[in-house]
Design an enzyme around this catalytic site. Sequence first.
Site, PDB file in Angstrom:
ATOM      1  N   GLN A  93      16.659  26.266 -22.009  1.00 47.19           N
ATOM      2  CA  GLN A  93      15.756  27.233 -21.367  1.00 47.19           C
ATOM      3  C   GLN A  93      14.712  26.501 -20.527  1.00 47.19           C
ATOM      4  O   GLN A  93      13.998  25.634 -21.025  1.00 47.19           O
ATOM      5  CB  GLN A  93      15.053  28.096 -22.429  1.00 47.19           C
ATOM      6  CG  GLN A  93      14.188  29.192 -21.817  1.00 47.19           C
ATOM      7  CD  GLN A  93      13.608  30.143 -22.860  1.00 47.19           C
ATOM      8  OE1 GLN A  93      13.643  29.859 -24.063  1.00 47.19           O
ATOM      9  NE2 GLN A  93      13.084  31.258 -22.417  1.00 47.19           N
ATOM     10  N   HIS A  99      15.081  35.730 -20.901  1.00 49.14           N
ATOM     11  CA  HIS A  99      15.933  36.337 -19.875  1.00 49.14           C
ATOM     12  C   HIS A  99      17.394  36.174 -20.227  1.00 49.14           C
ATOM     13  O   HIS A  99      17.810  35.160 -20.762  1.00 49.14           O
ATOM     14  CB  HIS A  99      15.654  35.744 -18.487  1.00 49.14           C
ATOM     15  CG  HIS A  99      15.745  34.250 -18.435  1.00 49.14           C
ATOM     16  ND1 HIS A  99      14.722  33.429 -18.882  1.00 49.14           N
ATOM     17  CD2 HIS A  99      16.737  33.415 -18.016  1.00 49.14           C
ATOM     18  CE1 HIS A  99      15.073  32.169 -18.715  1.00 49.14           C
ATOM     19  NE2 HIS A  99      16.306  32.137 -18.203  1.00 49.14           N
TER      20      HIS A  99
HETATM   21  P1  AMP Z   1      16.988  29.030 -17.840  1.00 49.21           P
HETATM   22  O1  AMP Z   1      15.525  29.111 -18.197  1.00 49.21           O
HETATM   23  O2  AMP Z   1      17.566  27.673 -18.057  1.00 49.21           O
HETATM   24  O3  AMP Z   1      17.806  30.097 -18.504  1.00 49.21           O
HETATM   25  O4  AMP Z   1      17.134  29.248 -16.295  1.00 49.21           O
HETATM   26  C1  AMP Z   1      16.202  29.911 -15.511  1.00 49.21           C
HETATM   27  C2  AMP Z   1      16.911  30.541 -14.336  1.00 49.21           C
HETATM   28  O5  AMP Z   1      15.952  31.215 -13.554  1.00 49.21           O
HETATM   29  C3  AMP Z   1      17.623  29.547 -13.444  1.00 49.21           C
HETATM   30  O6  AMP Z   1      18.982  29.935 -13.293  1.00 49.21           O
HETATM   31  C4  AMP Z   1      16.847  29.641 -12.112  1.00 49.21           C
HETATM   32  O7  AMP Z   1      17.670  29.493 -10.996  1.00 49.21           O
HETATM   33  C5  AMP Z   1      16.244  31.032 -12.190  1.00 49.21           C
HETATM   34  N1  AMP Z   1      15.003  31.178 -11.455  1.00 49.21           N
HETATM   35  C6  AMP Z   1      13.918  30.373 -11.505  1.00 49.21           C
HETATM   36  N2  AMP Z   1      12.963  30.835 -10.685  1.00 49.21           N
HETATM   37  C7  AMP Z   1      13.430  31.965 -10.109  1.00 49.21           C
HETATM   38  C8  AMP Z   1      12.899  32.902  -9.169  1.00 49.21           C
HETATM   39  N3  AMP Z   1      11.690  32.759  -8.653  1.00 49.21           N
HETATM   40  N4  AMP Z   1      13.680  33.943  -8.805  1.00 49.21           N
HETATM   41  C9  AMP Z   1      14.917  34.087  -9.320  1.00 49.21           C
HETATM   42  N5  AMP Z   1      15.460  33.244 -10.220  1.00 49.21           N
HETATM   43  C10 AMP Z   1      14.740  32.190 -10.616  1.00 49.21           C
END
Ligand code: AMP
Length: 196
Positions: A93, A99
Amino acid sequence: MPDCIFCKIVRGEIPALKVYEESLNLAFLDINPSSLGHTIIIPKKHYQKLEEMPEEEAKELFSVIFRLTKIIPKSVGTTDCNIGINNGKFAGQEVPHLHFHIVPRFERDNGLPIQGLVRMEVKKEDLPKIAEKIKKEIEDSEVFKESEKSEEQKKEKSEEIKEESTKSSEREWQEFNLEEQDKAPNYSEVRREEFY
Ligand code: AMP
Protein backbone atom coordinates in the site's frame (compact mmCIF):
# COMPACT_ATOMS: atom_id res chain seq x y z
CA MET A 1 -6.85 13.93 6.67
CA PRO A 2 -5.48 17.20 5.28
CA ASP A 3 -2.43 15.76 3.46
CA CYS A 4 -4.00 12.57 2.14
CA ILE A 5 -4.08 12.64 -1.65
CA PHE A 6 -7.35 10.69 -1.87
CA CYS A 7 -8.98 12.95 0.75
CA LYS A 8 -7.94 15.86 -1.48
CA ILE A 9 -9.71 14.17 -4.41
CA VAL A 10 -12.82 13.75 -2.23
CA ARG A 11 -12.72 17.45 -1.31
CA GLY A 12 -12.20 18.44 -4.97
CA GLU A 13 -8.80 20.01 -4.23
CA ILE A 14 -7.05 17.94 -6.88
CA PRO A 15 -8.58 16.61 -10.09
CA ALA A 16 -9.52 13.01 -10.77
CA LEU A 17 -11.39 11.24 -13.52
CA LYS A 18 -14.39 10.29 -11.40
CA VAL A 19 -16.57 7.53 -12.79
CA TYR A 20 -19.00 7.02 -9.90
CA GLU A 21 -19.90 9.00 -6.81
CA GLU A 22 -22.41 8.58 -4.02
CA SER A 23 -22.66 9.92 -0.48
CA LEU A 24 -20.15 7.51 1.12
CA ASN A 25 -17.98 6.23 -1.72
CA LEU A 26 -16.16 7.41 -4.82
CA ALA A 27 -14.61 5.68 -7.84
CA PHE A 28 -12.08 7.25 -10.21
CA LEU A 29 -9.53 6.10 -12.78
CA ASP A 30 -6.07 5.19 -11.53
CA ILE A 31 -3.59 7.84 -12.69
CA ASN A 32 -1.00 5.18 -13.48
CA PRO A 33 -3.18 2.35 -14.79
CA SER A 34 -2.07 -1.28 -14.85
CA SER A 35 -4.61 -1.94 -17.58
CA LEU A 36 -7.33 -0.26 -19.56
CA GLY A 37 -10.10 0.87 -17.18
CA HIS A 38 -8.06 0.37 -13.96
CA THR A 39 -10.30 1.98 -11.34
CA ILE A 40 -9.81 2.98 -7.71
CA ILE A 41 -12.77 2.79 -5.34
CA ILE A 42 -12.55 4.56 -1.98
CA PRO A 43 -14.70 5.35 1.01
CA LYS A 44 -14.88 9.14 1.28
CA LYS A 45 -14.06 8.91 4.95
CA HIS A 46 -10.39 8.36 5.70
CA TYR A 47 -9.41 4.88 6.89
CA GLN A 48 -6.03 3.40 6.18
CA LYS A 49 -6.97 -0.27 6.24
CA LEU A 50 -10.11 -2.32 5.68
CA GLU A 51 -10.35 -3.58 9.24
CA GLU A 52 -10.50 -0.02 10.61
CA MET A 53 -13.81 0.57 8.88
CA PRO A 54 -17.18 -0.08 10.54
CA GLU A 55 -18.77 -3.19 9.02
CA GLU A 56 -21.86 -1.31 7.82
CA GLU A 57 -19.67 1.08 5.81
CA ALA A 58 -17.62 -1.84 4.47
CA LYS A 59 -20.85 -3.43 3.19
CA GLU A 60 -21.77 -0.19 1.39
CA LEU A 61 -18.30 -0.04 -0.15
CA PHE A 62 -18.42 -3.66 -1.21
CA SER A 63 -21.80 -3.11 -2.79
CA VAL A 64 -20.30 -0.38 -5.01
CA ILE A 65 -17.43 -2.71 -5.97
CA PHE A 66 -19.92 -5.48 -6.72
CA ARG A 67 -21.90 -3.23 -9.05
CA LEU A 68 -18.84 -1.72 -10.73
CA THR A 69 -17.49 -5.21 -11.39
CA LYS A 70 -20.50 -5.74 -13.65
CA ILE A 71 -19.74 -2.59 -15.60
CA ILE A 72 -16.05 -1.67 -15.74
CA PRO A 73 -14.63 -4.73 -17.55
CA LYS A 74 -17.48 -4.62 -20.06
CA SER A 75 -16.99 -0.93 -20.72
CA VAL A 76 -13.39 -1.55 -21.81
CA GLY A 77 -14.22 -4.55 -23.95
CA THR A 78 -13.46 -7.48 -21.68
CA THR A 79 -15.19 -9.85 -19.29
CA ASP A 80 -12.66 -10.35 -16.50
CA CYS A 81 -10.83 -8.40 -13.83
CA ASN A 82 -8.75 -8.65 -10.68
CA ILE A 83 -10.18 -6.98 -7.61
CA GLY A 84 -7.95 -6.25 -4.68
CA ILE A 85 -6.67 -4.09 -1.89
CA ASN A 86 -3.06 -3.52 -0.97
CA ASN A 87 -4.06 -3.63 2.69
CA GLY A 88 -1.11 -2.18 4.60
CA LYS A 89 2.46 -1.30 3.79
CA PHE A 90 3.80 -4.90 3.71
CA ALA A 91 1.12 -5.60 1.13
CA GLY A 92 2.39 -2.76 -1.06
CA GLN A 93 0.00 0.00 0.00
CA GLU A 94 1.41 3.34 -1.09
CA VAL A 95 -1.53 5.67 -0.59
CA PRO A 96 -2.57 5.33 3.06
CA HIS A 97 -6.30 5.78 2.36
CA LEU A 98 -8.19 2.50 1.99
CA HIS A 99 -8.91 1.75 -1.67
CA PHE A 100 -9.93 -1.17 -3.82
CA HIS A 101 -8.46 -1.66 -7.27
CA ILE A 102 -10.54 -3.06 -10.11
CA VAL A 103 -8.05 -4.06 -12.81
CA PRO A 104 -9.69 -5.26 -16.04
CA ARG A 105 -7.89 -8.28 -17.51
CA PHE A 106 -7.55 -9.23 -21.15
CA GLU A 107 -6.79 -12.44 -22.92
CA ARG A 108 -3.00 -12.90 -23.02
CA ASP A 109 -2.32 -9.53 -21.35
CA ASN A 110 0.84 -11.02 -19.89
CA GLY A 111 -0.26 -10.31 -16.32
CA LEU A 112 -0.32 -12.66 -13.36
CA PRO A 113 -3.12 -13.89 -11.16
CA ILE A 114 -3.29 -12.58 -7.57
CA GLN A 115 -1.39 -15.68 -6.43
CA GLY A 116 1.57 -14.35 -8.40
CA LEU A 117 1.96 -11.42 -5.96
CA VAL A 118 4.06 -13.33 -3.48
CA ARG A 119 5.48 -16.85 -3.24
CA MET A 120 6.45 -17.69 0.33
CA GLU A 121 7.57 -21.18 0.97
CA VAL A 122 4.88 -22.82 3.09
CA LYS A 123 5.19 -26.51 3.84
CA LYS A 124 2.09 -28.51 2.92
CA GLU A 125 2.35 -30.46 6.21
CA ASP A 126 1.98 -27.17 8.13
CA LEU A 127 -1.37 -26.33 6.51
CA PRO A 128 -3.58 -28.21 9.05
CA LYS A 129 -1.77 -26.42 11.92
CA ILE A 130 -2.34 -23.04 10.26
CA ALA A 131 -6.02 -23.83 9.67
CA GLU A 132 -6.41 -24.83 13.34
CA LYS A 133 -4.74 -21.61 14.48
CA ILE A 134 -7.06 -19.46 12.36
CA LYS A 135 -10.14 -21.41 13.51
CA LYS A 136 -9.13 -20.93 17.14
CA GLU A 137 -8.60 -17.19 16.63
CA ILE A 138 -12.09 -17.00 15.09
CA GLU A 139 -13.63 -18.87 18.03
CA ASP A 140 -11.87 -16.67 20.59
CA SER A 141 -12.60 -13.41 18.81
CA GLU A 142 -15.67 -11.20 19.13
CA VAL A 143 -15.50 -10.32 15.44
CA PHE A 144 -17.85 -13.02 14.17
CA LYS A 145 -20.12 -13.01 17.21
CA GLU A 146 -20.91 -9.32 16.72
CA SER A 147 -22.22 -9.64 13.20
CA GLU A 148 -23.63 -13.15 13.29
CA LYS A 149 -26.97 -13.66 11.62
CA SER A 150 -29.30 -16.20 13.13
CA GLU A 151 -28.21 -19.74 12.42
CA GLU A 152 -31.59 -20.37 10.81
CA GLN A 153 -31.11 -17.62 8.20
CA LYS A 154 -27.64 -18.88 7.37
CA LYS A 155 -28.87 -22.45 6.87
CA GLU A 156 -31.61 -21.26 4.51
CA LYS A 157 -29.08 -19.27 2.50
CA SER A 158 -26.71 -22.21 2.36
CA GLU A 159 -29.49 -24.47 1.00
CA GLU A 160 -30.27 -21.87 -1.70
CA ILE A 161 -26.60 -21.68 -2.66
CA LYS A 162 -26.34 -25.49 -2.89
CA GLU A 163 -29.36 -25.60 -5.20
CA GLU A 164 -28.01 -22.81 -7.37
CA SER A 165 -24.56 -24.36 -7.68
CA THR A 166 -25.95 -27.63 -8.98
CA LYS A 167 -27.94 -25.71 -11.61
CA SER A 168 -25.27 -23.32 -12.85
CA SER A 169 -23.41 -24.28 -15.97
CA GLU A 170 -19.73 -24.98 -15.72
CA ARG A 171 -17.33 -22.38 -17.01
CA GLU A 172 -14.20 -23.47 -18.75
CA TRP A 173 -11.36 -21.94 -16.79
CA GLN A 174 -8.06 -21.15 -18.31
CA GLU A 175 -5.26 -23.30 -16.98
CA PHE A 176 -2.71 -20.92 -15.56
CA ASN A 177 0.83 -21.81 -16.33
CA LEU A 178 3.03 -19.03 -15.02
CA GLU A 179 6.05 -19.97 -17.13
CA GLU A 180 3.98 -20.04 -20.29
CA GLN A 181 2.39 -16.72 -19.34
CA ASP A 182 5.83 -15.13 -19.08
CA LYS A 183 6.57 -16.24 -22.60
CA ALA A 184 3.26 -15.14 -24.05
CA PRO A 185 3.40 -12.16 -26.40
CA ASN A 186 2.10 -8.92 -24.94
CA TYR A 187 -1.11 -8.03 -26.67
CA SER A 188 -2.01 -5.16 -24.39
CA GLU A 189 -0.60 -2.54 -26.80
CA VAL A 190 -2.70 -3.96 -29.61
CA ARG A 191 -5.76 -3.98 -27.38
CA ARG A 192 -5.18 -0.37 -26.40
CA GLU A 193 -5.00 0.61 -30.05
CA GLU A 194 -8.21 -1.28 -30.75
CA PHE A 195 -9.90 0.53 -27.90
CA TYR A 196 -9.03 4.05 -28.89
P1 AMP B 1 -1.51 1.34 -3.62
O1 AMP B 1 -1.54 2.29 -2.45
O2 AMP B 1 -0.22 0.61 -3.74
O3 AMP B 1 -2.69 0.41 -3.63
O4 AMP B 1 -1.58 2.18 -4.94
C1 AMP B 1 -2.11 3.46 -5.02
C2 AMP B 1 -2.66 3.68 -6.41
O5 AMP B 1 -3.20 4.98 -6.48
C3 AMP B 1 -1.63 3.54 -7.51
O6 AMP B 1 -2.08 2.60 -8.47
C4 AMP B 1 -1.54 4.97 -8.10
O7 AMP B 1 -1.34 4.97 -9.48
C5 AMP B 1 -2.90 5.55 -7.73
N1 AMP B 1 -2.89 6.99 -7.56
C6 AMP B 1 -2.03 7.73 -6.83
N2 AMP B 1 -2.35 9.03 -6.92
C7 AMP B 1 -3.45 9.13 -7.70
C8 AMP B 1 -4.25 10.22 -8.16
N3 AMP B 1 -3.98 11.47 -7.83
N4 AMP B 1 -5.30 9.93 -8.97
C9 AMP B 1 -5.57 8.66 -9.32
N5 AMP B 1 -4.85 7.59 -8.90
C10 AMP B 1 -3.80 7.81 -8.11
